[in-house]
Design an enzyme around this catalytic site. Sequence first.
Site, mmCIF file in Angstrom:
data_model
loop_
_atom_site.group_PDB
_atom_site.id
_atom_site.type_symbol
_atom_site.label_atom_id
_atom_site.label_comp_id
_atom_site.label_asym_id
_atom_site.label_seq_id
_atom_site.Cartn_x
_atom_site.Cartn_y
_atom_site.Cartn_z
ATOM 1 N N THR A 88 34.812 29.817 31.731
ATOM 2 C CA THR A 88 34.878 28.912 30.581
ATOM 3 C C THR A 88 35.155 29.713 29.320
ATOM 4 O OG1 THR A 88 33.120 27.742 31.719
ATOM 5 C CG2 THR A 88 33.674 26.976 29.515
ATOM 6 N N HIS B 295 26.857 32.920 28.194
ATOM 7 C CA HIS B 295 28.223 33.343 28.499
ATOM 8 C C HIS B 295 28.414 34.810 28.121
ATOM 9 C CE1 HIS B 295 32.455 33.422 29.296
ATOM 10 N NE2 HIS B 295 32.317 32.253 29.881
ATOM 11 N N ARG C 238 36.480 25.954 42.989
ATOM 12 C CA ARG C 238 36.839 27.325 43.381
ATOM 13 C C ARG C 238 35.630 28.135 43.857
ATOM 14 N NH1 ARG C 238 38.199 30.006 37.549
ATOM 15 N NH2 ARG C 238 39.605 28.239 37.447
ATOM 16 N N HIS D 67 28.232 25.560 38.235
ATOM 17 C CA HIS D 67 29.373 24.873 37.618
ATOM 18 C C HIS D 67 30.215 24.291 38.750
ATOM 19 C CE1 HIS D 67 32.931 25.263 34.517
ATOM 20 N NE2 HIS D 67 32.868 24.062 35.074
ATOM 21 N N HIS E 88 28.694 32.819 41.285
ATOM 22 C CA HIS E 88 29.435 33.918 41.903
ATOM 23 C C HIS E 88 28.911 34.318 43.273
ATOM 24 C CE1 HIS E 88 32.071 33.780 38.660
ATOM 25 N NE2 HIS E 88 31.181 34.161 37.761
ATOM 26 N N ASN F 177 22.637 31.481 36.763
ATOM 27 C CA ASN F 177 23.861 30.825 37.237
ATOM 28 C C ASN F 177 24.304 31.537 38.528
ATOM 29 O OD1 ASN F 177 26.695 30.462 37.708
ATOM 30 N ND2 ASN F 177 26.868 29.537 35.692
ATOM 31 N N GLU G 178 24.178 24.223 24.046
ATOM 32 C CA GLU G 178 24.208 25.605 24.514
ATOM 33 C C GLU G 178 25.244 26.340 23.679
ATOM 34 O OE1 GLU G 178 24.644 26.326 28.730
ATOM 35 O OE2 GLU G 178 25.321 28.381 28.373
ATOM 36 N N ARG H 259 33.376 23.032 39.425
ATOM 37 C CA ARG H 259 34.686 22.969 38.764
ATOM 38 C C ARG H 259 35.573 21.955 39.463
ATOM 39 N NH1 ARG H 259 35.516 27.593 35.206
ATOM 40 N NH2 ARG H 259 37.594 26.747 34.982
ATOM 41 N N GLU I 225 26.758 22.443 35.273
ATOM 42 C CA GLU I 225 27.841 22.553 34.275
ATOM 43 C C GLU I 225 29.045 21.808 34.804
ATOM 44 O OE1 GLU I 225 28.772 26.635 33.771
ATOM 45 O OE2 GLU I 225 26.819 27.139 33.004
#
Length: 242
Positions: free
Chosen positions: A101, A192, A49, A43, A10, A7, A152, A45, A70
């Site tokens: 999340t 996660h 963000r 993701h 970031h 993922n 998941e 969002r 996601e």
Amino acid sequence: MTRLHVNIDHVATIRQQRDTRYPEPVTAAGIAELAGADGITVHLREDRRHITDRDVRLLRKVVQTTLNLEMAATEDITEVAVDVKPDIITLVPERREERTTEGGLDVAAAADAIKRTAEKARGAGIRVSLFVAPDPAVIEAAAKLGVADTVELHTGAYCDADDEDLRRSQLLALKIAAKRAEEVGFRVAAGHGLHYGNVGAVAALPAVEELNIGHAIIARAVLVGLDVAVREMIARIRAARP
Ligand code: PXP
């Protein structure tokens, strides 16, 4: 062999922090793939963000492995997904005030929205995964919906456990949930909060085929580089199931 999806949200978080053009998530995706990642997860969002629509569209063009998007089961993000056509979408609950999340989907309460989004995605040839708590009742509710081929499992409670007994019981919950999910016909992913120290026990669960890991890999990449960070995570995952 358990697959690793990296993922890269970031990478975009660092960019958005200063509204710069760097670091480039697309470059990160390429490096992660060259280091052996089996897929790239982002993701999108509702508040954009970190990952933006532009990122998702470029990633669709360049990702050579599997692109997992996601997203919340909302109308506007569903439109983007159906247009961009990732290989798979993972439906997650989303709250604006959360930092990440926080829980799994409330499958029963959100059934209509999940079905609407999943049916549109499937119509566009996109596979569907549901992000759920490791709870057999939720997994059975997800199976009843009949719109997803993957679940998941949320590993947050396992990762946050601060004593050994709790950690063991959360791991057992993941094991039972993974087995139940497999029995009812789901492919099983997990993720996660996983990091280099806690990934082994989850990677060792026989029913778990795929892990989605972001923060720990990108955090390590800041210090050792993304190529090394991805390779080290793959080594931990492989060592768990010799
Ligand atoms: N899986 C899902 C569904 C997520 O929402 C996230 C966080 O974006 C992850 C996995 C990765 O979590 P982490 O960044 O803690 O590795």
